[in-house]
Scaffold this motif. Structure first.
Motif, PDB file in Angstrom:
ATOM      1  N   ARG A  30       0.830  -1.208   0.000  1.00 36.92           N
ATOM      2  CA  ARG A  30       0.000   0.000   0.000  1.00 36.92           C
ATOM      3  C   ARG A  30       0.861   1.254   0.000  1.00 36.92           C
ATOM      4  NH1 ARG A  30      -4.335  -2.035   4.460  1.00 36.92           N
ATOM      5  NH2 ARG A  30      -5.449  -3.476   3.113  1.00 36.92           N
ATOM      6  N   LEU A  31       1.969   1.186   0.734  1.00 38.25           N
ATOM      7  CA  LEU A  31       2.891   2.328   0.745  1.00 38.25           C
ATOM      8  C   LEU A  31       3.405   2.586  -0.677  1.00 38.25           C
ATOM      9  CD1 LEU A  31       4.690   4.291   2.599  1.00 38.25           C
ATOM     10  CD2 LEU A  31       6.475   2.595   2.255  1.00 38.25           C
ATOM     11  N   GLY A  32       3.680   1.493  -1.394  1.00 38.50           N
ATOM     12  CA  GLY A  32       4.151   1.628  -2.776  1.00 38.50           C
ATOM     13  C   GLY A  32       3.119   2.312  -3.662  1.00 38.50           C
ATOM     14  N   VAL A  33       1.859   1.907  -3.506  1.00 37.63           N
ATOM     15  CA  VAL A  33       0.790   2.508  -4.309  1.00 37.63           C
ATOM     16  C   VAL A  33       0.726   4.009  -4.025  1.00 37.63           C
ATOM     17  CG1 VAL A  33      -1.702   2.565  -4.718  1.00 37.63           C
ATOM     18  CG2 VAL A  33      -0.548   0.376  -4.380  1.00 37.63           C
ATOM     19  N   LEU A  34       0.764   4.343  -2.753  1.00 38.83           N
ATOM     20  CA  LEU A  34       0.697   5.759  -2.377  1.00 38.83           C
ATOM     21  C   LEU A  34       1.908   6.515  -2.923  1.00 38.83           C
ATOM     22  CD1 LEU A  34      -0.795   7.917  -0.680  1.00 38.83           C
ATOM     23  CD2 LEU A  34       0.693   7.310   1.225  1.00 38.83           C
ATOM     24  N   THR A  35       3.099   5.896  -2.824  1.00 34.36           N
ATOM     25  CA  THR A  35       4.313   6.561  -3.303  1.00 34.36           C
ATOM     26  C   THR A  35       4.204   6.855  -4.800  1.00 34.36           C
ATOM     27  OG1 THR A  35       5.553   5.243  -1.712  1.00 34.36           O
ATOM     28  CG2 THR A  35       6.844   6.394  -3.364  1.00 34.36           C
ATOM     29  N   GLY A  36       3.769   5.852  -5.558  1.00 35.44           N
ATOM     30  CA  GLY A  36       3.656   6.041  -7.007  1.00 35.44           C
ATOM     31  C   GLY A  36       2.679   7.141  -7.343  1.00 35.44           C
ATOM     32  N   PHE A  37       1.586   7.176  -6.613  1.00 32.08           N
ATOM     33  CA  PHE A  37       0.545   8.183  -6.843  1.00 32.08           C
ATOM     34  C   PHE A  37       1.109   9.589  -6.565  1.00 32.08           C
ATOM     35  CE2 PHE A  37      -3.441  10.296  -5.394  1.00 32.08           C
ATOM     36  CZ  PHE A  37      -4.157  10.132  -6.569  1.00 32.08           C
ATOM     37  N   HIS A  79      -3.080   8.334 -19.519  1.00 32.21           N
ATOM     38  CA  HIS A  79      -4.369   7.645 -19.342  1.00 32.21           C
ATOM     39  C   HIS A  79      -4.738   6.848 -20.602  1.00 32.21           C
ATOM     40  CE1 HIS A  79      -8.492   7.256 -17.734  1.00 32.21           C
ATOM     41  NE2 HIS A  79      -8.857   7.339 -19.002  1.00 32.21           N
ATOM     42  N   PHE A  80      -4.539   7.495 -21.742  1.00 32.22           N
ATOM     43  CA  PHE A  80      -4.897   6.881 -23.024  1.00 32.22           C
ATOM     44  C   PHE A  80      -4.155   5.540 -23.201  1.00 32.22           C
ATOM     45  CE2 PHE A  80      -3.845   6.396 -27.560  1.00 32.22           C
ATOM     46  CZ  PHE A  80      -5.140   6.287 -28.080  1.00 32.22           C
ATOM     47  N   VAL A  81      -2.885   5.524 -22.841  1.00 35.26           N
ATOM     48  CA  VAL A  81      -2.098   4.286 -22.975  1.00 35.26           C
ATOM     49  C   VAL A  81      -2.583   3.245 -21.965  1.00 35.26           C
ATOM     50  CG1 VAL A  81       0.213   3.286 -22.787  1.00 35.26           C
ATOM     51  CG2 VAL A  81      -0.085   5.537 -23.830  1.00 35.26           C
ATOM     52  N   ILE A  84     -10.068   7.137 -12.120  1.00 34.27           N
ATOM     53  CA  ILE A  84      -9.884   7.665 -10.756  1.00 34.27           C
ATOM     54  C   ILE A  84      -8.426   8.092 -10.550  1.00 34.27           C
ATOM     55  CG2 ILE A  84      -9.913   7.049  -8.302  1.00 34.27           C
ATOM     56  CD1 ILE A  84     -12.267   5.175  -8.946  1.00 34.27           C
ATOM     57  N   VAL A  85      -7.493   7.248 -11.019  1.00 31.18           N
ATOM     58  CA  VAL A  85      -6.067   7.575 -10.836  1.00 31.18           C
ATOM     59  C   VAL A  85      -5.727   8.860 -11.605  1.00 31.18           C
ATOM     60  CG1 VAL A  85      -3.698   6.785 -11.219  1.00 31.18           C
ATOM     61  CG2 VAL A  85      -5.441   5.156 -10.503  1.00 31.18           C
ATOM     62  N   THR A  86      -6.195   8.945 -12.839  1.00 28.80           N
ATOM     63  CA  THR A  86      -5.873  10.125 -13.647  1.00 28.80           C
ATOM     64  C   THR A  86      -6.438  11.384 -12.984  1.00 28.80           C
ATOM     65  OG1 THR A  86      -5.916   8.788 -15.639  1.00 28.80           O
ATOM     66  CG2 THR A  86      -6.104  11.167 -15.944  1.00 28.80           C
ATOM     67  N   LEU A  87      -7.705  11.333 -12.577  1.00 29.67           N
ATOM     68  CA  LEU A  87      -8.304  12.522 -11.957  1.00 29.67           C
ATOM     69  C   LEU A  87      -7.586  12.865 -10.653  1.00 29.67           C
ATOM     70  CD1 LEU A  87     -12.106  11.983 -12.645  1.00 29.67           C
ATOM     71  CD2 LEU A  87     -10.571  13.689 -13.664  1.00 29.67           C
ATOM     72  N   GLY A  88      -7.265  11.838  -9.866  1.00 30.42           N
ATOM     73  CA  GLY A  88      -6.563  12.071  -8.600  1.00 30.42           C
ATOM     74  C   GLY A  88      -5.202  12.721  -8.832  1.00 30.42           C
ATOM     75  N   CYS A  89      -4.485  12.223  -9.844  1.00 27.76           N
ATOM     76  CA  CYS A  89      -3.150  12.776 -10.106  1.00 27.76           C
ATOM     77  C   CYS A  89      -3.246  14.193 -10.651  1.00 27.76           C
ATOM     78  CB  CYS A  89      -2.400  11.897 -11.099  1.00 27.76           C
ATOM     79  SG  CYS A  89      -1.766  10.448 -10.286  1.00 27.76           S
ATOM     80  N   ARG A 139     -11.101  -1.767 -15.257  1.00 30.73           N
ATOM     81  CA  ARG A 139      -9.802  -1.133 -15.478  1.00 30.73           C
ATOM     82  C   ARG A 139      -9.971   0.329 -15.892  1.00 30.73           C
ATOM     83  NH1 ARG A 139      -4.390  -2.519 -16.316  1.00 30.73           N
ATOM     84  NH2 ARG A 139      -3.529  -0.992 -17.745  1.00 30.73           N
ATOM     85  N   LYS A 140     -11.003   0.555 -16.716  1.00 38.28           N
ATOM     86  CA  LYS A 140     -11.272   1.911 -17.198  1.00 38.28           C
ATOM     87  C   LYS A 140     -11.600   2.851 -16.050  1.00 38.28           C
ATOM     88  CE  LYS A 140     -13.019   2.576 -21.797  1.00 38.28           C
ATOM     89  NZ  LYS A 140     -13.988   1.973 -22.675  1.00 38.28           N
ATOM     90  N   LYS A 141     -12.470   2.377 -15.170  1.00 35.96           N
ATOM     91  CA  LYS A 141     -12.900   3.212 -14.052  1.00 35.96           C
ATOM     92  C   LYS A 141     -11.715   3.468 -13.119  1.00 35.96           C
ATOM     93  CE  LYS A 141     -17.229   3.566 -11.611  1.00 35.96           C
ATOM     94  NZ  LYS A 141     -18.375   2.767 -11.159  1.00 35.96           N
TER      95      LYS A 141
END
Ligand code: PFF
Length: 457
Positions: A92-99, A158-160, A351-356, A345-347
Motif C-alpha cells: 500500500r505504501l508503494g501505491v501511495l508513493t507512485g501516486f 491515461h490513453f495508454v 480515478i487515478v488520472t483525476l486524482g493525479c 480497469r477503465k474506471k
C-alpha cells in the motif's frame, strides 16, 4: 490465488522494453547528469555503476519475484504471499508513493511539452542566459499554461493505460524506446563532435577521486533506486504480467544495462555541449529548462538548423522518456484499484488520472500562486519530491529486501529465480546474501543520510 485470465506482456522484448521504459525517465536525462556534475564526474559514475550492480539488480530481482509469484498488484502481492500480516502495508505504501510521485513528476513532464513547442516554433533564438531564466520562471509561475500541459500529459498517460497491458503499455514501449535510443545516439554524436567537447568527455571518463566522500556513495545509491524505479512496487506490478518463462535475473540485467547506458549517454549529450561553450551545468530543474536551451543555441550558433533540430529532438526525447515512466507509475495505482476494489480497469484508470491531476494542480501552482505556501520550508512541489524520493522509496526498498531475504519462503524465491530449477543461476546465493544483509544495511545508511541524521550526529 493465481488468476489465469490475468493480462500478460506478449513477448520477451516487450517485457524488457516496458520495464526499461519505466526505468528510463527524467531520472536519467535530468537528475543523473546534475548528480554527476555535482559529485565530480567519472568517480561518481563508477560508484553509481557499483550501486546498480550490487544493490539495484538484486532488489529489482526481488521486486520481480514478488510480482510474478503473486500474480497481483503490489498490495495484493504481499497479501497473497504473507496473508494476515502487516506486510500488505508495504504494498500500500508503494501505491501511495507512485501516486504522489506521479503528482509532481507529471508537472515536470508537462513542462517538456511547452519546451517542445518553444523549440519547434524557434522560441529559443535570440535569448541570452538571463532571457532563458526569466522565460522559465515566468512560464512556471503562470497559473494556466503549465497546468494545461500537465493535464495533457496525464491524459496521454491515461490513453495508454486504458488500452491495457499488451496493447497499451507494451506496444507504446516498443515504439518509444527504440525511438528514444535513436534520438539519444544522434544527440551524442552531435554533442561530442562540437569544438571543445573534449573537456566534457574527459570529465565523464577521468575519475577524480579527491571529490569522493560518504555523500557521493550515498548520492549514487539514491540515484540508482530512483532511476531503476525501485522501492514502490512498480517493477513488481510489471512482473505480475511476466510469463513463467521469463528469466528474471537476465531481465533485471537487461533493464539495468539499458537504464545505465541511457543515463551515461545523457551525460555525453549534456557535458560535451556545456563544456564546449564554457557553461558549467547547474543543479536541479534549471539544468534542463534554463541552462540547456542556452547551451544548444550557443553550441550550434554557426548552424541554426542544427540548433533547431537538436533542441526539438532533445525535448521530444525528454517527453518520451517521461511518458514511459508516468505510464508505469499510473499502472501501479490502476492495477491496485482494479484488483483490490473490483473496479473495471477503465474506471480505476479514470480515478487515478483525476486524482493525479488534482495533486498535479497543487504541485504546478506551487511554482506561482501557491509559492508562498510552504511546509518545513518547502513548497508543495518540493515537499512531494522530498517525501517520496528521499523517504518513501528508501523505506520501500528496505522492506522489499527484508521481505525477500528473511520472510519469504526460500522455496518460492528459488522457484522464481531459477524458473523451478530449469535455469542455472550461478549468482543465486550472492543475490540472497545481498538481499539479507548488504541491501538493507546500505539502504538504511542512505535513509539516515538523506534525513540529515549524520549531520545531526
Ligand atoms: N525511473 C524513473 C526515472 O528515472 O525517471 C522514475 C520512476 C519511475 C521512479 C517509476 C519510480 C517509479 F516507480
Amino acid at each position: 490465488m493465481v488468476k489465469n485470465d490475468r493480462a500478460n506482456f506478449g513477448s520477451k522484448l516487450g517485457v524488457i522494453l516496458a520495464s526499461a521504459g519505466s526505468a528510463v525517465g527524467l531520472g536519467n536525462i535530468w537528475r543523473f547528469p546534475y548528480e554527476t556534475g555535482n559529485h565530480g564526474g567519472a568517480a561518481f559514475i563508477l560508484i553509481y555503476l557499483g550501486c546498480v550492480l550490487i544493490l539495484g539488480l538484486p532488489v529489482m530481482i526481488a521486486e520481480f519475484l514478488i510480482g510474478r509469484s503473486s500474480q497481483a498488484n503490489t498490495a495484493g502481492a504481499y497479501r497473497n504471499l504473507a496473508p494476515g500480516t502487516h506486510w500488505r502495508w508495504i504494498g500500500r505504501l508503494g501505491v501511495l508513493t507512485g501516486f504522489l510521485i506521479l503528482g509532481y513528476y507529471s508537472v515536470v513532464a508537462g513542462w517538456t511539452l511547452e519546451y517542445i513547442g518553444e523549440a519547434v516554433t524557434n522560441g529559443f533564438v535570440g535569448k541570452d542566459a538571463e532571457g532563458f531564466k526569466s522565460a522559465f520562471n515566468q512560464f512556471a509561475a503562470n497559473p494556466w499554461r503549465p497546468m494545461l500541459w500537465m493535464i495533457l500529459f496525464m491524459l496521454a498517460t491515461h490513453f495508454v493505460i486504458v488500452r491495457g497491458v499488451e496493447k497499451g503499455i507494451e506496444r507504446s514501449s516498443k515504439i518509444m524506446m527504440p525511438a528514444l535510443f535513436i534520438i539519444v545516439l544522434i544527440l551524442v554524436v552531435c554533442s561530442v563532435s562540437l569544438p571543445g567537447a573534449e573537456a566534457g568527455i574527459e570529465f565523464l571518463l577521468k575519475p577524480d577521486f579527491s571529490k569522493v566522500d560518504a555523500n557521493v556513495f550515498l548520492g549514487a545509491m539514491g540515484q540508482a533506486f530512483f532511476s531503476l524505479s525501485l522501492g514502490m512496487g512498480c517493477l513488481c506490478t510489471y512482473a505480475s504480467y511476466f510469463s513463467k518463462q521469463t528469466n528474471l535475473t537476465r531481465t533485471a540485467l537487461s533493464v539495468g544495462v539499458i537504464d545505465t547506458i541511457v543515463a551515461i549517454l545523457a551525460g555525453f549529450i549534456i557535458f560535451p555541449a556545456a563544456f564546449s561553450v564554457g557553461i558549467s551545468p547547474d543543479a536541479g530543474p534549471s539544468l534542463v529548462f534554463i541552462t540547456l536551451p542556452n547551451v544548444f543555441q550557443q553550441a550550434f550558433s554557426g548552424i541554426p538548423l542544427l540548433a533547431y533540430l537538436f533542441s526539438v529532438m532533445f525535448y521530444v526525447l525528454l517527453a518520451m522518456a517521461a511518458l514511459t515512466s508516468t505510464i508505469s507509475m499510473h499502472e501501479v495505482s490502476t492495477a491496485y484499484l482494479h484488483e483490490e476494489f473490483n473496479l473495471s480497469r477503465k474506471k480505476a484508470a479514470r480515478i487515478v488520472t483525476l486524482g493525479c491531476i488534482f495533486l498535479g494542480i497543487f504541485c504546478s501552482l506551487s511554482w506561482g500562486a501557491l509559492k508562498g505556501y510552504t511546509l518545513f520550508g518547502m513548497t508543495i512541489f518540493d515537499l512531494f519530491d522530498y517525501v517520496t524520493a528521499k523517504i518513501m522509496l528508501p523505506v520501500g526498498g528496505f522492506f522489499i529486501s527484508i521481505f525477500t531475504g528473511w520472510y519469504l519462503d526460500r522455496k518460492i524465491v528459488w522457484a522464481e529465480i531459477t524458473n523451478n530449477g530449469s535455469l542455472r543461476v550461478p549468482v543465486y546465493k550472492l543475490i540472497i546474501f545481498i538481499l539479507r544483509f548488504i541491501a538493507p544495511i546500505s539502504i538504511a545508511l542512505i535513509f539516515i543520510n538523506e534525513l540529515g541524521l549524520f549531520k545531526l550526529l
